[in-house]
Structure formats: C-alpha cells, structure tokens
Design a protein around this motif. Structure first.
Motif, PDB file in Angstrom:
ATOM      1  N   GLN A  36      -4.631 -59.637   8.536  1.00  0.00           N
ATOM      2  CA  GLN A  36      -4.993 -59.535   7.049  1.00  0.00           C
ATOM      3  C   GLN A  36      -5.214 -60.815   6.260  1.00  0.00           C
ATOM      4  O   GLN A  36      -6.075 -60.897   5.313  1.00  0.00           O
ATOM      5  N   SER A  37      -4.466 -61.966   6.715  1.00  0.00           N
ATOM      6  CA  SER A  37      -4.505 -63.180   5.736  1.00  0.00           C
ATOM      7  C   SER A  37      -5.909 -63.924   5.949  1.00  0.00           C
ATOM      8  O   SER A  37      -6.430 -64.539   4.969  1.00  0.00           O
ATOM      9  N   MET A  38      -6.513 -63.806   7.004  1.00  0.00           N
ATOM     10  CA  MET A  38      -7.780 -64.399   7.293  1.00  0.00           C
ATOM     11  C   MET A  38      -8.855 -63.915   6.219  1.00  0.00           C
ATOM     12  O   MET A  38      -9.651 -64.781   6.214  1.00  0.00           O
ATOM     13  N   TRP A  39      -8.756 -62.879   5.737  1.00  0.00           N
ATOM     14  CA  TRP A  39      -9.887 -62.130   5.117  1.00  0.00           C
ATOM     15  C   TRP A  39      -9.257 -62.437   3.499  1.00  0.00           C
ATOM     16  O   TRP A  39      -9.909 -62.094   2.548  1.00  0.00           O
ATOM     17  N   THR A  40      -8.370 -63.282   3.179  1.00  0.00           N
ATOM     18  CA  THR A  40      -7.915 -63.448   1.825  1.00  0.00           C
ATOM     19  C   THR A  40      -8.729 -64.559   1.210  1.00  0.00           C
ATOM     20  O   THR A  40      -8.820 -64.917  -0.035  1.00  0.00           O
ATOM     21  N   ASN A  41      -9.545 -65.288   2.065  1.00  0.00           N
ATOM     22  CA  ASN A  41     -10.377 -66.478   1.427  1.00  0.00           C
ATOM     23  C   ASN A  41     -11.408 -66.775   2.261  1.00  0.00           C
ATOM     24  O   ASN A  41     -11.438 -66.580   3.461  1.00  0.00           O
ATOM     25  N   TYR A  42     -12.620 -67.529   1.782  1.00  0.00           N
ATOM     26  CA  TYR A  42     -13.664 -67.727   2.595  1.00  0.00           C
ATOM     27  C   TYR A  42     -13.239 -68.932   3.793  1.00  0.00           C
ATOM     28  O   TYR A  42     -14.260 -69.188   4.670  1.00  0.00           O
ATOM     29  N   THR A  44     -11.033 -69.204   5.984  1.00  0.00           N
ATOM     30  CA  THR A  44     -10.387 -68.693   7.042  1.00  0.00           C
ATOM     31  C   THR A  44     -11.057 -67.469   7.633  1.00  0.00           C
ATOM     32  O   THR A  44     -10.710 -66.921   8.669  1.00  0.00           O
ATOM     33  N   GLY A  45     -12.097 -66.827   6.669  1.00  0.00           N
ATOM     34  CA  GLY A  45     -12.730 -65.836   7.333  1.00  0.00           C
ATOM     35  C   GLY A  45     -13.542 -66.072   8.395  1.00  0.00           C
ATOM     36  O   GLY A  45     -13.780 -67.251   9.025  1.00  0.00           O
ATOM     37  N   THR A  46     -14.339 -65.104   9.287  1.00  0.00           N
ATOM     38  CA  THR A  46     -15.183 -65.587  10.365  1.00  0.00           C
ATOM     39  C   THR A  46     -16.240 -66.029  10.112  1.00  0.00           C
ATOM     40  O   THR A  46     -17.059 -65.756   8.666  1.00  0.00           O
ATOM     41  N   GLN A  47     -17.020 -66.949  10.986  1.00  0.00           N
ATOM     42  CA  GLN A  47     -18.284 -67.418  10.341  1.00  0.00           C
ATOM     43  C   GLN A  47     -19.384 -66.276  10.577  1.00  0.00           C
ATOM     44  O   GLN A  47     -20.193 -66.325  10.042  1.00  0.00           O
ATOM     45  N   SER A  52     -23.831 -62.021   8.724  1.00  0.00           N
ATOM     46  CA  SER A  52     -24.048 -60.720   9.292  1.00  0.00           C
ATOM     47  C   SER A  52     -24.151 -59.829   7.960  1.00  0.00           C
ATOM     48  O   SER A  52     -23.231 -60.131   6.871  1.00  0.00           O
ATOM     49  N   ILE A  53     -24.971 -58.551   8.063  1.00  0.00           N
ATOM     50  CA  ILE A  53     -24.616 -57.610   7.002  1.00  0.00           C
ATOM     51  C   ILE A  53     -24.623 -56.331   7.873  1.00  0.00           C
ATOM     52  O   ILE A  53     -25.063 -55.890   8.616  1.00  0.00           O
ATOM     53  N   GLY A  54     -23.318 -55.845   7.741  1.00  0.00           N
ATOM     54  CA  GLY A  54     -22.730 -54.689   8.676  1.00  0.00           C
ATOM     55  C   GLY A  54     -22.550 -55.237   9.898  1.00  0.00           C
ATOM     56  O   GLY A  54     -21.959 -56.438  10.125  1.00  0.00           O
ATOM     57  N   ASN A  55     -23.110 -54.680  10.850  1.00  0.00           N
ATOM     58  CA  ASN A  55     -22.908 -55.323  12.105  1.00  0.00           C
ATOM     59  C   ASN A  55     -24.230 -55.954  12.809  1.00  0.00           C
ATOM     60  O   ASN A  55     -24.610 -56.121  14.088  1.00  0.00           O
ATOM     61  N   LYS A  56     -25.082 -56.181  11.738  1.00  0.00           N
ATOM     62  CA  LYS A  56     -26.540 -56.734  12.207  1.00  0.00           C
ATOM     63  C   LYS A  56     -26.471 -58.396  11.759  1.00  0.00           C
ATOM     64  O   LYS A  56     -26.041 -58.559  10.443  1.00  0.00           O
ATOM     65  N   VAL A  57     -26.706 -59.327  12.682  1.00  0.00           N
ATOM     66  CA  VAL A  57     -26.955 -60.487  12.453  1.00  0.00           C
ATOM     67  C   VAL A  57     -28.367 -60.647  11.148  1.00  0.00           C
ATOM     68  O   VAL A  57     -29.383 -59.888  11.431  1.00  0.00           O
ATOM     69  N   ALA A  58     -28.045 -61.349  10.265  1.00  0.00           N
ATOM     70  CA  ALA A  58     -29.053 -61.277   9.287  1.00  0.00           C
ATOM     71  C   ALA A  58     -29.536 -62.705   8.933  1.00  0.00           C
ATOM     72  O   ALA A  58     -30.208 -63.066   7.819  1.00  0.00           O
ATOM     73  N   ASP A 113     -16.921 -64.901  16.760  1.00  0.00           N
ATOM     74  CA  ASP A 113     -17.580 -66.352  16.428  1.00  0.00           C
ATOM     75  C   ASP A 113     -17.721 -66.886  17.867  1.00  0.00           C
ATOM     76  O   ASP A 113     -18.916 -67.657  18.055  1.00  0.00           O
ATOM     77  N   PHE A 114     -16.639 -66.811  18.636  1.00  0.00           N
ATOM     78  CA  PHE A 114     -16.631 -67.501  20.107  1.00  0.00           C
ATOM     79  C   PHE A 114     -17.990 -67.184  20.811  1.00  0.00           C
ATOM     80  O   PHE A 114     -18.697 -67.954  21.367  1.00  0.00           O
ATOM     81  N   GLU A 115     -18.170 -65.835  20.733  1.00  0.00           N
ATOM     82  CA  GLU A 115     -19.212 -65.201  21.718  1.00  0.00           C
ATOM     83  C   GLU A 115     -20.577 -65.672  21.083  1.00  0.00           C
ATOM     84  O   GLU A 115     -21.291 -65.978  21.768  1.00  0.00           O
ATOM     85  N   ILE A 116     -20.799 -65.719  19.669  1.00  0.00           N
ATOM     86  CA  ILE A 116     -22.182 -66.022  19.186  1.00  0.00           C
ATOM     87  C   ILE A 116     -22.266 -67.714  19.563  1.00  0.00           C
ATOM     88  O   ILE A 116     -23.060 -68.377  20.078  1.00  0.00           O
ATOM     89  N   TYR A 117     -21.202 -68.402  19.316  1.00  0.00           N
ATOM     90  CA  TYR A 117     -21.225 -69.867  19.457  1.00  0.00           C
ATOM     91  C   TYR A 117     -21.603 -70.195  20.969  1.00  0.00           C
ATOM     92  O   TYR A 117     -22.453 -71.153  21.332  1.00  0.00           O
ATOM     93  N   GLU A 118     -21.006 -69.575  21.960  1.00  0.00           N
ATOM     94  CA  GLU A 118     -21.380 -69.785  23.422  1.00  0.00           C
ATOM     95  C   GLU A 118     -22.964 -69.540  23.513  1.00  0.00           C
ATOM     96  O   GLU A 118     -23.601 -70.298  24.270  1.00  0.00           O
ATOM     97  N   GLN A 119     -23.440 -68.594  23.033  1.00  0.00           N
ATOM     98  CA  GLN A 119     -24.758 -68.247  22.904  1.00  0.00           C
ATOM     99  C   GLN A 119     -25.455 -69.297  22.515  1.00  0.00           C
ATOM    100  O   GLN A 119     -26.710 -69.677  22.889  1.00  0.00           O
ATOM    101  N   VAL A 120     -25.178 -69.810  21.199  1.00  0.00           N
ATOM    102  CA  VAL A 120     -25.929 -70.864  20.521  1.00  0.00           C
ATOM    103  C   VAL A 120     -25.912 -72.091  21.337  1.00  0.00           C
ATOM    104  O   VAL A 120     -26.984 -73.029  21.582  1.00  0.00           O
ATOM    105  N   VAL A 121     -24.979 -72.420  21.927  1.00  0.00           N
ATOM    106  CA  VAL A 121     -24.619 -73.899  22.620  1.00  0.00           C
ATOM    107  C   VAL A 121     -25.227 -73.819  23.903  1.00  0.00           C
ATOM    108  O   VAL A 121     -26.001 -74.726  24.289  1.00  0.00           O
ATOM    109  N   SER A 122     -25.441 -72.760  24.650  1.00  0.00           N
ATOM    110  CA  SER A 122     -26.121 -72.715  25.632  1.00  0.00           C
ATOM    111  C   SER A 122     -27.573 -72.787  25.430  1.00  0.00           C
ATOM    112  O   SER A 122     -28.446 -73.293  26.388  1.00  0.00           O
ATOM    113  N   ASP A 123     -28.264 -72.597  24.304  1.00  0.00           N
ATOM    114  CA  ASP A 123     -29.617 -72.707  24.245  1.00  0.00           C
ATOM    115  C   ASP A 123     -29.926 -73.978  23.321  1.00  0.00           C
ATOM    116  O   ASP A 123     -31.114 -74.405  22.994  1.00  0.00           O
ATOM    117  N   GLY A 124     -28.946 -74.640  22.606  1.00  0.00           N
ATOM    118  CA  GLY A 124     -29.138 -75.592  21.640  1.00  0.00           C
ATOM    119  C   GLY A 124     -29.316 -75.084  20.382  1.00  0.00           C
ATOM    120  O   GLY A 124     -28.949 -75.552  19.405  1.00  0.00           O
TER     121      GLY A 124
END
Length: 129
Positions: A36-42, A44-47, A52-58, A113-124
């Motif tokens: 709950q608290s992580m969404w109270t400000n920008y 601590t929200g997720t990267q 994303s817009i909805g569930n689609k990377v934008a 965020d960790f899943e996206i980061y792992e994909q980004v790091v593996s490719d640079g």
C-alpha cells in the motif's frame, strides 16, 4: 535516512510522506515499505509503472544504468543533437547493506522491475516491439 544530507525539496518530501523518521534503509523497508505505502508517492512506486500503460510497455527502448553511454548515443542519434551526462545528486559514498528480510520484501514488491532489469542487462539495452 536521517543522517544523509538532502536538498530542501527532498527533506520536505520525506517529511510529507513520513519517510524522514527512519535511521536506516533497512528500518525504512521493514517498517514503512509495503504494497500500500509504495504507491503513495513516485519515489517508491515501481519503475515498470513509469514505462507502462496498463499491462503494455509504452516505451520503445530501455537501457541499464551501466550502459548510459549507449543510451546517450541512441538519444543523440534520434534527436540529432548532442546530449551529455551531468553529475548531479552524487551519493556520499556511504553504502548500507539490507538484511535478508528487507531484500525479500524489496524483491517481492518490485518483482516486475527485476524481471525487466534482467532482460535489459543481458542485452545492454532492450528494444521493445
């Protein structure tokens, strides 16, 4: 968090969200950060919520911090200008190590965020189609 020197904007922000009362990042994670608290400000929200817009990377391209030169090269190419990195908001060099319990909390809350980061790091970088 109390002992770090922040500019007036951050100090005010931390006070507003009651973040300025913690002595350590570990204490902050275990006593304040939750679903709950992580969404109270920008801060601590997720990267992933920023890209994303909805569930689609934008966004069409993502870069890891380790590959900032590649990001600047891509931006300069796309925009036809010369953008250079500026060193602002430098850390004091002090590092805090989170406890295993805090690491589990962070891993759970920021799993996407960790899943996206792992994909980004593996490719640079990651081109999104």
């Amino acid at each position: 968090l109390k002992r770090h020197q922040y500019n007036d904007g951050f100090r005010s922000y931390f006070k507003t969200y009651n973040i300025d009362c913690f002595d350590s990042a570990d204490q902050f994670v275990q006593q304040w950060l939750n679903q709950q608290s992580m969404w109270t400000n920008y801060l601590t929200g997720t990267q992933s919520s920023f890209i994303s817009i909805g569930n689609k990377v934008a966004v069409d391209c993502m870069f890891s911090f380790e590959n900032l030169p590649l990001m600047y090269e891509e931006l300069n190419s796309r925009l036809g200008m010369s953008i250079k990195a500026q060193h602002v908001n430098l850390s004091s060099g002090q590092k805090e190590i989170l406890s295993d319990a805090s690491i589990r909390i962070v891993q759970d809350l920021y799993r996407d965020d960790f899943e996206i980061y792992e994909q980004v790091v593996s490719d640079g970088f990651r081109m999104v189609s």
